[in-house]
Design an enzyme around this catalytic site. Sequence first.
Site, short mmCIF file in Angstrom:
data_model
loop_
_atom_site.label_atom_id
_atom_site.label_comp_id
_atom_site.label_asym_id
_atom_site.label_seq_id
_atom_site.Cartn_x
_atom_site.Cartn_y
_atom_site.Cartn_z
CD GLU A 1 40.99 30.06 37.20
OE1 GLU A 1 40.95 30.66 38.29
OE2 GLU A 1 41.41 30.60 36.14
CG HIS B 1 33.64 36.54 42.09
ND1 HIS B 1 33.62 37.59 41.21
CD2 HIS B 1 34.94 36.23 42.30
CE1 HIS B 1 34.86 37.90 40.87
NE2 HIS B 1 35.68 37.09 41.52
#
Length: 324
Positions: free
Chosen positions: A60, A129
């Site tokens: 990321e 998540h």
Amino acid sequence: MPEVRYLKAVNQALYDAMEVDDSVFVIGEDVAAAGGPFKATRGLLERFGPGRVYDAPIAEAVIAGVAVGAAMTGMRPVAEIMFMDFITLAMDQIVNQAAKARSMFGGQASLPLVIRAPHGGGLNAGPQHSQCLEAWFAHVPGLKVVCPANAADAYGLIRSAIDDPDPVIVVENKTLYAAKSELPDDPQAVPIGKATISRPGRDVTVVTYGAMVREALTAADQLTIEGVDIEVLDLRSIQPWDEAMVVSSLARTHRLVVAHEAVEAFGVGAEVVARMADVGFDELDAPIIRVGAPFAPTPFAKSLEAAYRPDASDIVRAVRRTLA
């Protein structure tokens, strides 16, 4: 107007923006051939080619770093973070670089960067998540944060975010991706910073955004049986937020509930409550009530997650409290 899935509106917004502006490109994990983990970028590789749809490694920081650099050279990147939880790995690029670029270069640098990040529970994906982290970014000067609740706003806010000269975080609730709502044949951009009244009412204002708008509307339907008329105000934009519209609504109803899926403590709701306790104090006839998740990680188990996530029943209880 035809009804389309929220996810289709996201896809169409990206497609239309790339059609009209060659500087727009997409980067993220599995966004090319696979069409993205939730299929938001499906078909873009076939239409625009590998020069504008980039698969990135599972990194990321790299995704955000490439996007920040590209934006500083005049490109308009749309970076996808697979789950908002993983945006933590790109905080330096977003918070220290993207948000500060205009100030660091004396106003001479524009940074037209969009970062899309799905948030929220409902898929039993557990604590790594399912987080709602939008309040982090709303706290950072230089960033804008939006969270659309329906297909038309998903399309319109993404188009506005791509056109914006400054970095915008577009937060999309995963449970909305399959939900259908109206989208005009010729959808338009939605101004960043402008709220909307999803349902007018006279007794209590419920301020919310994202997936909780649907819960607030369900709560309104349930309370109608009791003769209670809720006004549901969808912020749409979290930073900047439409303080004036919230004050205007409060002046009509004189009671306020603020609801979001994120953890209640130190959240977006806390800012709305603080401001209304200041500039809207004279309009209040009862205490302001907040609705949010408890101060705990999101559980894995389906039953525990259902109990953890705020829903219409929590909003109903909050409305009854402020009316008591």
